[in-house]
Design a protein around this motif. Structure first.
Motif, PDB file in Angstrom:
ATOM      1  N   GLY A 335       0.765  -1.148  -0.291  1.00 49.88           N
ATOM      2  CA  GLY A 335       0.010  -0.042   0.088  1.00 49.88           C
ATOM      3  C   GLY A 335       0.703   1.250   0.103  1.00 49.88           C
ATOM      4  N   LYS A 336       2.119   1.203  -0.199  1.00 52.92           N
ATOM      5  CA  LYS A 336       2.995   2.146  -0.330  1.00 52.92           C
ATOM      6  C   LYS A 336       3.146   2.818  -1.674  1.00 52.92           C
ATOM      7  CE  LYS A 336       6.012  -0.006   1.951  1.00 52.92           C
ATOM      8  NZ  LYS A 336       7.374  -0.479   2.693  1.00 52.92           N
ATOM      9  N   ASP A 337       3.645   4.112  -1.767  1.00 51.41           N
ATOM     10  CA  ASP A 337       3.865   4.653  -3.103  1.00 51.41           C
ATOM     11  C   ASP A 337       5.541   5.192  -2.958  1.00 51.41           C
ATOM     12  OD1 ASP A 337       4.050   7.320  -1.807  1.00 51.41           O
ATOM     13  OD2 ASP A 337       1.822   7.393  -2.355  1.00 51.41           O
ATOM     14  N   PRO A 338       5.934   5.486  -4.167  1.00 51.73           N
ATOM     15  CA  PRO A 338       7.484   5.991  -4.212  1.00 51.73           C
ATOM     16  C   PRO A 338       7.608   7.007  -3.102  1.00 51.73           C
ATOM     17  CG  PRO A 338       6.529   5.725  -6.449  1.00 51.73           C
ATOM     18  CD  PRO A 338       5.357   5.581  -5.427  1.00 51.73           C
ATOM     19  N   ALA A 339       6.662   7.920  -3.286  1.00 48.99           N
ATOM     20  CA  ALA A 339       6.974   8.925  -2.143  1.00 48.99           C
ATOM     21  C   ALA A 339       6.999   8.505  -0.438  1.00 48.99           C
ATOM     22  CB  ALA A 339       5.688  10.113  -2.264  1.00 48.99           C
ATOM     23  N   ASP A 340       6.226   7.587  -0.373  1.00 49.39           N
ATOM     24  CA  ASP A 340       6.330   7.121   0.975  1.00 49.39           C
ATOM     25  C   ASP A 340       7.867   6.420   1.358  1.00 49.39           C
ATOM     26  OD1 ASP A 340       3.489   7.427   1.543  1.00 49.39           O
ATOM     27  OD2 ASP A 340       2.894   5.433   0.802  1.00 49.39           O
ATOM     28  N   LEU A 341       8.250   5.670   0.330  1.00 50.75           N
ATOM     29  CA  LEU A 341       9.551   5.389   0.527  1.00 50.75           C
ATOM     30  C   LEU A 341      10.792   6.425   0.647  1.00 50.75           C
ATOM     31  CD1 LEU A 341       9.802   2.227  -2.102  1.00 50.75           C
ATOM     32  CD2 LEU A 341       9.143   2.363   0.426  1.00 50.75           C
ATOM     33  N   VAL A 342      10.584   7.255   0.031  1.00 53.11           N
ATOM     34  CA  VAL A 342      11.488   8.645   0.229  1.00 53.11           C
ATOM     35  C   VAL A 342      11.420   9.231   1.448  1.00 53.11           C
ATOM     36  CG1 VAL A 342      12.075  10.838  -0.796  1.00 53.11           C
ATOM     37  CG2 VAL A 342      11.623   8.948  -2.418  1.00 53.11           C
ATOM     38  N   GLN A 343      10.045   9.206   1.935  1.00 51.85           N
ATOM     39  CA  GLN A 343       9.867   9.738   3.070  1.00 51.85           C
ATOM     40  C   GLN A 343      10.287   9.060   4.228  1.00 51.85           C
ATOM     41  OE1 GLN A 343       5.634  10.062   3.963  1.00 51.85           O
ATOM     42  NE2 GLN A 343       5.893  10.997   5.984  1.00 51.85           N
TER      43      GLN A 343
END
Length: 622
Positions: A335-343
């Motif tokens: 349920g994560k997106d690329p922005a979540d991983l960078v965050q």
């Protein structure tokens, strides 16, 4: 700004297409054409042709074709405007830019306004007390000050009257502002600012010109994302977020990454993945895919793993495959997106995902198999029906065949049976086959069609289409068609009708060039067919006779149909004992039509046996 038409004509006149292409491809002259090995695919025998008098190139192997501008776009991997500037420099021509006007708005004035507004929003984000919540939010998402500056992120204040007052004090009129897409009242600009209490994302084209904004709400306000409406100079479906930042990296690397949202794209760039772009808050469009194709022929989809993300992935695969773009899929799980991983400081995980993407068809096949029981006939048919649209979308015949083989292996069935089912499924989707799929036609003068378009164009040529192809190859003969009494309503073949419209538009605009005519053909398959036929030289012999014969055949058909209608009306009136005067008038009209038909059926003066036409050129197949 717009490049004047006369400048484009001057560039074409000064440059010899064979000489320019000859700098990249070794060409040999054969008759009125030049031939060489195609620079766009591997081949051992020359199938790449250049036709100087038409100003076009065409490859009979990979089916790429177009004008000199298109060739430079393909070879240099640059957008159309840059290709024009490259060729203008080669021709020693200075491009005089005109301030293009649309809907009463000058392009430069529009762009200057958006530059000014973007700068103001950016200042409000960085310096104003009102921007503190937005600054805190962006910091919580892990965006660095350098990234915020690079993308010129901004903040629209809560006061909806502020922007209108600010801009009118800068001497912008209310009428002008009402056409810019910045205000709720699109007629006078006085309904308040469209954006309020939102983080602002400037949307630029590939040249970095800001055309619109996306705004993210602060807190629980809805909608979460709000985009500028379409304006005179902005079309959502024709632009991509971040392309101005990603274009050089995409050209350098030869592939792109497509993500779902603005924050995802920005996060990817911050993570060092500079070849990343995103749609503009809506589903991916064919125009956006064609734009991507200008820069690379390979891409990776990195969408969310939720239902919406998977649906968007499926749609994107079909669109990209149709443009012969090799598609791969990398999915962010949980349920994560690329922005979540960078965050969360997991940029390396993003890079690892992109280092091991899955090919698109195995991805789609795995989804279909997981949703059905392949142990039953019904389950196998479910998998088959789910995957045929993906296979049909592939532009490459070889790729199609490989997909059919993989499907057969996965289902444990004979590949021949799968091919037969696929052929039957395709026939059902063709006009007259029980279903008709309508795809949005490609616009503009870009490279004609590709393999998918070429395949679609390989259909029987009707007498109507033969005539219009003849005229397309010899534009000077269109006046013969117009004066011969053939109009749009006389053409039964839809493709012929489309060519007639393009020829008529070019005729009225006094456009003589083959390129200008091709730019008016809105169907990529049809445009590819025209270029292929012109490049083949099929229509170089006895064209005046071929056109005259074609006009006569179509006029015969039109007169015969009209006579049959008149005859039917006469029979009806006589049966119902209708007005005798009307019957006499109709009989006189029928006699006139009989005479006209007899005249049209008479052999033309000086006619030779074996007149030019579809039967002579083997029109049963292209």
């Amino acid at each position: 700004m717009r490049i004047p038409d006369h400048t484009l004509s001057e560039i074409r006149d000064k440059l010899d297409i064979a000489e320019v292409i000859g700098e990249t491809v070794t060409l040999q002259r054969r008759g009125g054409r030049y031939w060489g090995l195609c620079p766009f695919h591997q081949e051992k025998s020359p199938s790449f042709s250049v036709t100087p008098d038409k100003g076009v190139f065409y490859c009979f192997g990979c089916h790429k074709g177009g004008t000199l501008f298109d060739f430079v776009m393909e070879v240099e991997k640059v957008p159309w405007r840059d290709a024009v500037e490259i060729l203008a420099k080669k021709a020693g021509i200075e491009i005089p830019h005109e301030d293009e006007q649309r809907d009463g708005i000058g392009r430069e004035t529009f762009l200057e306004l958006y530059r000014r507004v973007a700068g103001s929003f950016h200042w409000l984000l960085l310096e104003s007390p009102q921007g503190e919540p937005a600054r805190a939010y962006l910091a919580s998402r892990g965006l660095s000050p350098e990234t915020i500056a690079a993308f010129q992120l901004g903040y629209a204040p809560p006061d909806r009257d502020w922007l209108f007052g600010f801009l009118t004090r800068k001497s912008y009129s209310a009428d002008f502002l009402g056409k810019t897409g910045l205000f709720l009242d699109n007629s006078r600009g006085r309904g308040g600012s469209l954006f309020a209490s939102r983080i602002m994302f400037p949307i630029a084209n590939s040249r970095g010109e800001i055309l619109a904004f996306g705004g993210r709400a602060m807190g629980d306000a809805q909608p979460k994302y709000l985009n500028s409406p379409e304006t005179a100079f902005f079309r959502k479906g024709e632009n991509l977020f971040g392309l101005d930042k990603a274009a050089s990296a995409i050209r350098r690397d030869g592939w792109f990454v497509l993500v779902e949202g603005y924050m995802d794209a920005i996060a990817m760039h911050q993570a060092g993945i500079a070849n990343c772009v995103a749609p503009l808050g809506t589903a991916l469009t064919e125009a956006q895919v064609r734009l991507l194709k200008r820069f690379a022929s390979k891409g990776v989809l990195l969408f969310d793993s939720d239902a919406a993300g998977q649906k968007a992935t499926d749609r994107a695969i079909e669109l990209l495959e149709a443009q012969d773009i090799l598609v791969q899929v990398a999915m962010v799980e949980g349920g994560k997106d690329p922005a979540d991983l960078v965050q969360r400081g997991q940029a390396e995980e993003l890079k690892a995902l992109l280092a091991r993407p899955q090919e698109s068809f195995p991805y789609s096949l795995g989804k279909a198999l997981a949703a059905a029981d392949r142990g039953t006939a019904e389950g196998r048919e479910h998998v088959r029906d789910a995957l045929f649209p993906f296979i049909a979308a592939a532009a490459s015949p070889m790729r199609k065949d490989g997909y059919l083989g993989l499907l057969a292996d996965s289902l444990g069935v004979d590949v021949g049976a799968v091919r037969q089912d696929f052929t039957a499924w395709l026939k059902r989707r063709q006009p007259g086959g029980g279903r008709r799929d309508s795809a949005r036609p490609a616009a503009g003068t870009g490279t004609a069609g590709g393999k998918a378009a070429a395949e679609a164009g390989r259909t029987a040529i009707s007498p109507d289409l033969f005539l219009m192809l003849s005229v397309a190859a010899h534009r000077e003969l269109f006046s013969q068609v117009r004066n011969g009494g053939v109009g749009l309503g006389d053409l039964d073949d839809e493709r012929a009708a489309r060519l007639f419209v393009a020829l008529e538009e070019a005729f009225r605009a006094e456009e003589e060039g083959f390129e200008a005519f091709c730019s008016r053909i809105d169907d990529p398959a049809l445009r590819d067919l025209v270029m292929r036929k012109v490049a083949s030289g099929e229509f170089d012999m006895a064209q005046e006779r071929a056109v005259a014969d074609g006009i006569r055949r179509i006029r015969q058909r039109a007169v015969r149909r009209k006579r049959d209608l008149v005859s039917a009306e006469i029979r009806r009136l006589e049966k119902e004992k209708g007005d005798p005067a009307l019957v006499r008038d109709l009989l006189a009209e029928k006699m006139h039509l009989d005479g006209e038909l007899e005249r049209l059926q008479a052999p033309a003066v000086g006619a030779n046996q074996g007149s030019a036409g579809p039967t002579r050129t083997g029109a049963a197949g292209v």
